[in-house]
Motif scaffolding. Structure first.
Motif, short mmCIF file in Angstrom:
data_model
loop_
_atom_site.label_atom_id
_atom_site.label_comp_id
_atom_site.label_asym_id
_atom_site.label_seq_id
_atom_site.Cartn_x
_atom_site.Cartn_y
_atom_site.Cartn_z
N ILE A 7 -1.25 55.19 76.08
CA ILE A 7 -2.63 55.25 76.03
C ILE A 7 -3.14 53.79 76.41
O ILE A 7 -2.88 52.77 75.82
N GLY A 78 -7.76 48.94 75.07
CA GLY A 78 -8.60 48.34 74.19
C GLY A 78 -8.75 46.76 75.05
O GLY A 78 -8.21 46.58 76.24
N ILE A 79 -9.37 45.95 74.36
CA ILE A 79 -9.43 44.69 75.22
C ILE A 79 -8.53 43.33 74.55
O ILE A 79 -7.98 43.62 73.23
N LEU A 90 -11.43 40.55 68.13
CA LEU A 90 -11.47 41.98 69.05
C LEU A 90 -11.59 43.13 68.15
O LEU A 90 -11.62 44.20 68.63
N ASN A 119 -4.55 44.91 69.30
CA ASN A 119 -4.82 43.98 68.34
C ASN A 119 -6.38 44.02 67.67
O ASN A 119 -7.15 44.60 68.49
N SER A 223 -3.73 38.51 77.81
CA SER A 223 -2.65 37.96 77.20
C SER A 223 -1.24 38.52 77.39
O SER A 223 -1.09 39.21 78.47
N1 APR Z 1 -9.46 54.99 76.29
C1 APR Z 1 -8.16 54.64 76.97
N2 APR Z 1 -8.16 53.54 77.75
C2 APR Z 1 -8.97 52.56 77.38
C3 APR Z 1 -10.09 52.62 76.52
C4 APR Z 1 -10.26 54.21 76.02
N3 APR Z 1 -11.47 54.06 75.14
N4 APR Z 1 -10.79 51.46 76.54
C5 APR Z 1 -10.09 50.49 77.11
N5 APR Z 1 -9.10 51.15 77.89
C6 APR Z 1 -8.05 50.62 78.57
C7 APR Z 1 -8.67 49.52 79.78
O1 APR Z 1 -9.34 50.45 80.82
C8 APR Z 1 -7.41 49.15 80.32
O2 APR Z 1 -6.91 49.49 81.43
O3 APR Z 1 -7.02 49.91 78.08
C9 APR Z 1 -6.24 48.93 79.12
C10 APR Z 1 -6.09 47.54 78.29
O4 APR Z 1 -5.42 46.71 79.58
P1 APR Z 1 -5.62 45.20 79.45
O5 APR Z 1 -7.00 44.76 79.49
O6 APR Z 1 -4.86 44.81 80.74
O7 APR Z 1 -4.78 44.72 77.99
P2 APR Z 1 -3.44 44.43 77.69
O8 APR Z 1 -3.06 43.33 78.20
O9 APR Z 1 -2.64 45.75 78.29
O10 APR Z 1 -3.62 44.56 76.09
C11 APR Z 1 -4.04 45.71 75.40
O11 APR Z 1 -2.70 45.13 73.46
O12 APR Z 1 -1.45 43.19 73.01
C12 APR Z 1 -2.73 43.85 72.86
O13 APR Z 1 -4.27 42.30 72.37
C13 APR Z 1 -4.08 43.11 73.39
O14 APR Z 1 -5.36 44.71 72.20
C14 APR Z 1 -4.92 44.25 73.39
C15 APR Z 1 -3.97 45.67 73.94
#
Ligand code: APR
Length: 307
Positions: A7, A78-79, A90, A119, A223
């Motif tokens: 996901i 997530g972000i 976060l 996170n 990150s």
């Molecule tokens: N449902 C599905 N996907 C979602 C949702 C949601 N409700 N909200 C956000 N997303 C998706 C975003 O569209 C994005 O493609 O989650 C993805 C997150 O990807 P990145 O911004 O690249 O973040 P990433 O580096 O992958 O990290 C994700 O992992 O290590 C942890 O701290 C980090 O919490 C973060 C997570």
């Protein structure tokens, strides 16, 4: 063939899918809230299979119905952090996202094991367990394998030796209060404490604790994802192959290490049913003290959550 769903098709999610596909560990579904993103990355990764030589099926989707019958669901939605942010910054956004994600996992993949990456790790893993209503052993978080990998990498650099021979152990919360354990860290069975001075070890421990932040500062946005995805895949392999690997994971504690009702990084035995056993290690007084501080911080946040 087992089905694995990821996901979130961002940096961590998509790199995880790439590694899973190259191992042909199962058929893969990757979902995201952004339309087209998981479909486009899935197509790209499918085409890479023709060049790299894997036949893994990879489906990109915005529809949770596609995760049905997954053996394992990996949450990376997530972000991510920006420079100056702690993982705790976060909480609000990510706990909302994961509550929604979890409800869909419970609806469409009620028999799955869940590995959370989002996170702040220990808190969001708790949110996932609560909002799925799954047994605590079926939900765990990936943190210690990554932190131990970072510690091992710094040790190898210091000793000018191969990373392959290092077995490191980092437990505790996935944040400033993580607890690297030099007394349980070895180089081909040789205790680290016999190879490096206390001062040198303390420096490597400090760099490990700040390992994630060091990368966030350099990247300026987003990150780490290469080492996190490598850690995810080693844990996924343990679940899919039921290999009973002993690895650190964020697991639900019910009295172990003097902690109750929180997710926390500890060594576990990992297999097809998730966390199959929690192993208790003897720690020194200072390490217990950091664990207590870390768990209190987590408990405080959990008590304010609406899950
Ligand atoms: N449902 C599905 N996907 C979602 C949702 C949601 N409700 N909200 C956000 N997303 C998706 C975003 O569209 C994005 O493609 O989650 C993805 C997150 O990807 P990145 O911004 O690249 O973040 P990433 O580096 O992958 O990290 C994700 O992992 O290590 C942890 O701290 C980090 O919490 C973060 C997570």
């Amino acid at each position: 063939m087992a089905k694995i769903s990821v996901i979130g098709a961002g940096n961590v999610g998509a790199t995880t899918v790439q590694r899973l596909a190259e191992l042909e560990l199962g058929e893969i579904v990757m979902t995201d809230i952004v339309e087209g993103l998981p479909q486009g990355k899935a197509l790209d990764l499918m085409q890479a299979g023709a060049i790299k030589g894997y036949d893994t099926s990879i489906i990109g989707s915005n529809d949770y119905a596609d995760i049905a019958d997954s053996a394992l669901v990996i949450i990376t939605a997530g972000i991510a952090r920006k420079p100056g942010m702690s993982r705790e910054d976060l909480i609000k956004t990510n706990s909302k996202i994961i509550t929604d994600v979890s409800k869909n996992i419970a609806k469409y993949a009620p028999e799955s094991i869940i590995m959370n990456i989002t996170n702040p790790l220990d808190i969001i893993t708790y949110v996932a367990m609560k909002s799925t209503g799954f047994e605590t052993t079926k939900v765990f978080g990936m943190s210690g394998v990554l932190d131990s990998g970072r510690f091992a990498s710094f040790i190898a650099e210091e000793l000018k030796c191969s990373k392959k021979d290092i077995q490191a152990m980092v437990i505790g919360g996935h944040g400033d209060l993580m607890v690297p354990l030099p007394q349980y860290t070895t180089v081909s069975g040789i205790p680290l404490t016999d190879l490096l001075s206390d001062d040198k070890i303390a420096r490597l421990v400090e760099r490990t604790v700040n390992g994630g932040a060091e990368i966030v500062e350099l990247l300026k946005q987003g990150s780490a994802f290469y080492a996190p995805s490598a850690a995810i895949v080693s844990m996924a392999e343990a679940v899919i192959k039921d290999s009973k690997r002993v690895l650190p994971a964020s697991a639900y504690l019910e009295g172990q290490y003097g902690q109750e009702g929180i997710y926390f990084g500890v060594p576990v035995k990992l297999g097809a049913s998730g966390v199959e056993e929690i192993l208790e290690l003897k720690l020194d007084e200072n390490q217990y003290e950091i664990l207590r501080k870390s768990s209190q911080a987590i408990l405080k946040v959990i008590s304010q959550l609406e899950v």
